[in-house]
Design an enzyme around this catalytic site. Structure first.
Site, PDB file in Angstrom:
ATOM      1  N   TYR A 186     -10.584   2.042  -8.691  1.00  0.00           N
ATOM      2  CA  TYR A 186     -10.272   2.350  -7.291  1.00  0.00           C
ATOM      3  C   TYR A 186      -9.831   1.106  -6.526  1.00  0.00           C
ATOM      4  O   TYR A 186      -9.478   1.189  -5.348  1.00  0.00           O
ATOM      5  CB  TYR A 186     -11.462   3.027  -6.591  1.00  0.00           C
ATOM      6  CG  TYR A 186     -12.668   2.130  -6.370  1.00  0.00           C
ATOM      7  CD1 TYR A 186     -13.553   1.873  -7.402  1.00  0.00           C
ATOM      8  CD2 TYR A 186     -12.909   1.541  -5.127  1.00  0.00           C
ATOM      9  CE1 TYR A 186     -14.657   1.046  -7.205  1.00  0.00           C
ATOM     10  CE2 TYR A 186     -14.005   0.720  -4.925  1.00  0.00           C
ATOM     11  CZ  TYR A 186     -14.878   0.479  -5.961  1.00  0.00           C
ATOM     12  OH  TYR A 186     -15.962  -0.353  -5.758  1.00  0.00           O
ATOM     13  N   GLY A 187      -9.850  -0.058  -7.178  1.00  0.00           N
ATOM     14  CA  GLY A 187      -9.395  -1.290  -6.541  1.00  0.00           C
ATOM     15  C   GLY A 187      -8.959  -2.270  -7.619  1.00  0.00           C
ATOM     16  O   GLY A 187      -9.213  -2.058  -8.810  1.00  0.00           O
ATOM     17  N   PHE A 212      -9.002   6.664  -8.491  1.00  0.00           N
ATOM     18  CA  PHE A 212      -9.460   7.353  -7.274  1.00  0.00           C
ATOM     19  C   PHE A 212      -8.830   6.682  -6.058  1.00  0.00           C
ATOM     20  O   PHE A 212      -8.767   5.444  -5.976  1.00  0.00           O
ATOM     21  CB  PHE A 212     -10.996   7.289  -7.148  1.00  0.00           C
ATOM     22  CG  PHE A 212     -11.472   7.833  -5.827  1.00  0.00           C
ATOM     23  CD1 PHE A 212     -11.565   9.213  -5.634  1.00  0.00           C
ATOM     24  CD2 PHE A 212     -11.766   6.986  -4.767  1.00  0.00           C
ATOM     25  CE1 PHE A 212     -11.955   9.727  -4.399  1.00  0.00           C
ATOM     26  CE2 PHE A 212     -12.160   7.495  -3.538  1.00  0.00           C
ATOM     27  CZ  PHE A 212     -12.260   8.858  -3.347  1.00  0.00           C
ATOM     28  N   ASN A 255     -21.245  -6.133  -4.697  1.00  0.00           N
ATOM     29  CA  ASN A 255     -21.634  -6.621  -3.352  1.00  0.00           C
ATOM     30  C   ASN A 255     -20.594  -6.264  -2.290  1.00  0.00           C
ATOM     31  O   ASN A 255     -20.735  -6.654  -1.131  1.00  0.00           O
ATOM     32  CB  ASN A 255     -21.838  -8.139  -3.376  1.00  0.00           C
ATOM     33  CG  ASN A 255     -20.566  -8.889  -3.731  1.00  0.00           C
ATOM     34  OD1 ASN A 255     -19.805  -8.448  -4.575  1.00  0.00           O
ATOM     35  ND2 ASN A 255     -20.323 -10.003  -3.080  1.00  0.00           N
ATOM     36  N   GLY A 257     -18.337  -3.702   0.255  1.00  0.00           N
ATOM     37  CA  GLY A 257     -18.767  -2.616   1.132  1.00  0.00           C
ATOM     38  C   GLY A 257     -18.961  -1.332   0.337  1.00  0.00           C
ATOM     39  O   GLY A 257     -20.009  -0.681   0.419  1.00  0.00           O
ATOM     40  N   TYR A 317       0.867  -1.184   0.000  1.00  0.00           N
ATOM     41  CA  TYR A 317       0.000   0.000   0.000  1.00  0.00           C
ATOM     42  C   TYR A 317       0.899   1.228   0.000  1.00  0.00           C
ATOM     43  O   TYR A 317       1.988   1.193   0.588  1.00  0.00           O
ATOM     44  CB  TYR A 317      -0.871  -0.044   1.271  1.00  0.00           C
ATOM     45  CG  TYR A 317      -2.143   0.746   1.173  1.00  0.00           C
ATOM     46  CD1 TYR A 317      -3.124   0.401   0.256  1.00  0.00           C
ATOM     47  CD2 TYR A 317      -2.373   1.854   1.998  1.00  0.00           C
ATOM     48  CE1 TYR A 317      -4.297   1.126   0.168  1.00  0.00           C
ATOM     49  CE2 TYR A 317      -3.551   2.586   1.908  1.00  0.00           C
ATOM     50  CZ  TYR A 317      -4.502   2.215   0.988  1.00  0.00           C
ATOM     51  OH  TYR A 317      -5.669   2.929   0.904  1.00  0.00           O
ATOM     52  N   LYS A 358     -18.620  -8.440   5.561  1.00  0.00           N
ATOM     53  CA  LYS A 358     -17.374  -7.775   5.924  1.00  0.00           C
ATOM     54  C   LYS A 358     -17.000  -8.239   7.332  1.00  0.00           C
ATOM     55  O   LYS A 358     -17.884  -8.363   8.187  1.00  0.00           O
ATOM     56  CB  LYS A 358     -17.588  -6.262   5.917  1.00  0.00           C
ATOM     57  CG  LYS A 358     -16.307  -5.492   5.844  1.00  0.00           C
ATOM     58  CD  LYS A 358     -16.560  -4.024   5.608  1.00  0.00           C
ATOM     59  CE  LYS A 358     -16.451  -3.573   4.187  1.00  0.00           C
ATOM     60  NZ  LYS A 358     -15.159  -3.800   3.543  1.00  0.00           N
TER      61      LYS A 358
HETATM   62  N1  LIG Z   1      -9.251   3.703  -3.769  1.00  0.00           N
HETATM   63  C1  LIG Z   1      -9.867   3.885  -2.624  1.00  0.00           C
HETATM   64  O1  LIG Z   1      -9.867   4.956  -2.011  1.00  0.00           O
HETATM   65  C2  LIG Z   1     -10.615   2.720  -2.043  1.00  0.00           C
HETATM   66  C3  LIG Z   1     -11.467   2.904  -0.947  1.00  0.00           C
HETATM   67  C4  LIG Z   1     -12.174   1.798  -0.464  1.00  0.00           C
HETATM   68  C5  LIG Z   1     -11.987   0.558  -1.073  1.00  0.00           C
HETATM   69  N2  LIG Z   1     -11.123   0.444  -2.102  1.00  0.00           N
HETATM   70  C6  LIG Z   1     -10.931  -0.826  -2.809  1.00  0.00           C
HETATM   71  O2  LIG Z   1     -12.198  -1.248  -3.244  1.00  0.00           O
HETATM   72  C7  LIG Z   1     -12.252  -2.660  -3.270  1.00  0.00           C
HETATM   73  C8  LIG Z   1     -13.447  -3.109  -2.426  1.00  0.00           C
HETATM   74  O3  LIG Z   1     -13.212  -2.719  -1.070  1.00  0.00           O
HETATM   75  P1  LIG Z   1     -14.299  -3.076   0.039  1.00  0.00           P
HETATM   76  O4  LIG Z   1     -13.771  -2.677   1.354  1.00  0.00           O
HETATM   77  O5  LIG Z   1     -15.597  -2.551  -0.391  1.00  0.00           O
HETATM   78  O6  LIG Z   1     -14.261  -4.671  -0.108  1.00  0.00           O
HETATM   79  P2  LIG Z   1     -15.097  -5.843   0.601  1.00  0.00           P
HETATM   80  O7  LIG Z   1     -16.321  -5.305   1.219  1.00  0.00           O
HETATM   81  O8  LIG Z   1     -14.139  -6.624   1.408  1.00  0.00           O
HETATM   82  O9  LIG Z   1     -15.509  -6.730  -0.666  1.00  0.00           O
HETATM   83  C9  LIG Z   1     -14.537  -7.344  -1.484  1.00  0.00           C
HETATM   84  C10 LIG Z   1     -15.127  -7.422  -2.896  1.00  0.00           C
HETATM   85  O10 LIG Z   1     -14.132  -7.855  -3.794  1.00  0.00           O
HETATM   86  C11 LIG Z   1     -14.663  -8.922  -4.603  1.00  0.00           C
HETATM   87  N3  LIG Z   1     -13.563  -9.791  -5.015  1.00  0.00           N
HETATM   88  C12 LIG Z   1     -12.675 -10.418  -4.200  1.00  0.00           C
HETATM   89  N4  LIG Z   1     -11.789 -11.118  -4.968  1.00  0.00           N
HETATM   90  C13 LIG Z   1     -12.160 -10.920  -6.255  1.00  0.00           C
HETATM   91  C14 LIG Z   1     -11.649 -11.368  -7.516  1.00  0.00           C
HETATM   92  N5  LIG Z   1     -10.573 -12.167  -7.589  1.00  0.00           N
HETATM   93  N6  LIG Z   1     -12.292 -10.987  -8.642  1.00  0.00           N
HETATM   94  C15 LIG Z   1     -13.379 -10.183  -8.579  1.00  0.00           C
HETATM   95  N7  LIG Z   1     -13.904  -9.711  -7.427  1.00  0.00           N
HETATM   96  C16 LIG Z   1     -13.295 -10.074  -6.287  1.00  0.00           C
HETATM   97  C17 LIG Z   1     -15.640  -9.607  -3.671  1.00  0.00           C
HETATM   98  O11 LIG Z   1     -16.551 -10.318  -4.473  1.00  0.00           O
HETATM   99  P3  LIG Z   1     -17.012 -11.834  -4.115  1.00  0.00           P
HETATM  100  O12 LIG Z   1     -18.134 -11.709  -3.125  1.00  0.00           O
HETATM  101  O13 LIG Z   1     -17.440 -12.308  -5.447  1.00  0.00           O
HETATM  102  O14 LIG Z   1     -15.824 -12.570  -3.555  1.00  0.00           O
HETATM  103  C18 LIG Z   1     -16.288  -8.380  -3.015  1.00  0.00           C
HETATM  104  O15 LIG Z   1     -17.236  -7.811  -3.883  1.00  0.00           O
HETATM  105  C19 LIG Z   1     -10.901  -3.139  -2.732  1.00  0.00           C
HETATM  106  O16 LIG Z   1     -10.045  -3.360  -3.824  1.00  0.00           O
HETATM  107  C20 LIG Z   1     -10.403  -1.947  -1.931  1.00  0.00           C
HETATM  108  O17 LIG Z   1      -9.004  -1.889  -1.824  1.00  0.00           O
HETATM  109  C21 LIG Z   1     -10.437   1.482  -2.601  1.00  0.00           C
END
Ligand SMILES: NC(=O)c1ccc[n+]([C@@H]2O[C@H](COP(=O)([O-])OP(=O)(O)OC[C@H]3O[C@@H](n4cnc5c(N)ncnc54)[C@H](OP(=O)(O)O)[C@@H]3O)[C@@H](O)[C@H]2O)c1
Length: 328
Positions: free
Chosen positions: A223-224, A248, A129, A131, A30, A318
């Site tokens: 963003y991810g 982002f 789905n 967060g 990170y 989560k």
């Molecule tokens: N840039 C930013 O400021 C920022 C801020 C917040 C979050 N994020 C990023 O946004 C993403 C989601 O964060 P979150 O906290 O909302 O996550 P979360 O609630 O833990 O959910 C994880 C998500 O990722 C999916 N996933 C996991 N492995 C995968 C794969 N190999 N292929 C496709 N989908 C996959 C899961 O889907 P399944 O249910 O199908 O496993 C689920 O929808 C992360 O990458 C996080 O780092 C970025």
């Protein structure tokens, strides 16, 4: 932990999620790398004030609920001492899960919808789905934007589709169906001008399908990168549609936000929507920590279990570390 002085507050953490970026931070991949040894993990969470330094007694009181203003606060702990300028108060009527996932998950969803302002108000996203994805769905509904939401197939997928529609998703599609001819035709018929904004948390083939469905001049905001695959886009989409690939990061937004009023305004707007039940938190699985009662090796084991649970696919929950069972 430091020492409580006249200008600081003693906090008790109530609950803190394990987000993918927390794990990336521990892995050292990170951009913000806390100093080790002594680093504390966890970027968002909800705490309450249990002691107020003398000079702060006019503006702070015991029982105030707070979230960290900036990344890297270290939220996976029971107690912390903080300066007032490291914290933001959250209203008491915001349920704990929403409050604990506000500063990263909810604010990211809000900022992306506001700052990349889709010209035609149609949004498509993957990892719907997650967060963040669930907050995007609800904010789109609150802001009057249709949303198309992509999830991966899994056992019991119909329940998940129902759940996301109940949150306000206009459509929910399966990642596995996106490249099918009938799905492509459905996109052309249902969204002939395409989407002004595509939110990409996955990368790889999933992001390519998002890019394909952009409108002319539309933005794919990454963003991810949950698939760990690159976001690759054919030249034709740049040439013939002039699409934009953007990125982002909430951490950057917070670092650059000099006008705290903008930050407060966002939190107040989100708090209003939450108190009107227009936004609910993601489903969570609590892992209970009572560090005072756990032996060191037991708490280490529990942390390992929690982190490994948080990385499992298809869970729909989560992982939320809970430090005080009475509150949530
Ligand atoms: N840039 C930013 O400021 C920022 C801020 C917040 C979050 N994020 C990023 O946004 C993403 C989601 O964060 P979150 O906290 O909302 O996550 P979360 O609630 O833990 O959910 C994880 C998500 O990722 C999916 N996933 C996991 N492995 C995968 C794969 N190999 N292929 C496709 N989908 C996959 C899961 O889907 P399944 O249910 O199908 O496993 C689920 O929808 C992360 O990458 C996080 O780092 C970025």
């Amino acid at each position: 932990m430091g020492k409580l002085n006249d200008n600081s507050l003693l906090l008790e953490f109530l609950c803190s999620p394990i987000n993918p970026s927390d794990i990336n931070q521990i892995q050292g991949v990170y951009p913000i790398k806390p100093e080790v040894p002594g680093a504390l993990a966890g970027n968002e969470g909800l705490a309450r004030v249990i002691q107020v330094g003398k000079s702060l007694s006019n503006s702070w009181k015991v029982g105030d609920r707070v979230i960290p203003l900036k990344p890297c606060f270290g939220t996976w702990r029971t107690y912390a001492i903080a300066e007032a300028n490291q914290l933001m108060k959250v209203p008491k009527n915001i349920p704990s899960i929403q409050a604990a996932t506000m500063s990263v998950n909810l604010c990211s969803a809000y900022r992306m919808l506001k700052d990349f302002n889709p010209p035609n108000n149609c949004v498509i996203q993957n990892a719907a789905n997650s967060g963040v994805g669930r907050y995007v769905i609800q904010l789109c509904k609150a802001l009057g934007m249709p949303s198309v939401n992509i999830i991966r197939n899994r056992p019991g997928v119909n329940d998940l589709i129902y759940e996301l529609k109940d949150l306000g998703a206009t459509y929910v599609l399966l990642q596995e169906d996106l490249a099918k001819a009938e799905t492509r035709k459905w996109f052309k018929d249902s969204f002939p001008s395409g989407f002004g904004l595509a939110l990409n948390a996955v990368g790889g083939p999933s992001s390519l399908e998002l890019a394909r469905n952009l409108s002319e001049g539309g933005s794919l905001v990454t963003y991810g990168a949950m698939s760990r695959e690159p976001t690759a886009v054919p030249a034709s989409l740049f040439i013939f549609k002039d699409i934009r690939l953007r990125g982002f990061w909430m951490g950057r937004w917070k670092e650059k936000c000099i006008d705290l009023e903008v930050y407060y305004q966002m939190i107040n707007e989100l708090a209003d929507l939450t108190s009107q039940s227009k936004i609910v938190g993601p489903p969570v699985k609590f892992i209970d920590f009572d560090l005072g009662k756990l032996a060191d090796e037991d708490s280490t084991k529990l942390f390992h279990e929690a982190i490994s649970e948080a990385q499992k696919p298809f869970t729909n929950n989560k992982i939320m570390l809970r430090f005080n069972k009475d509150i949530v």
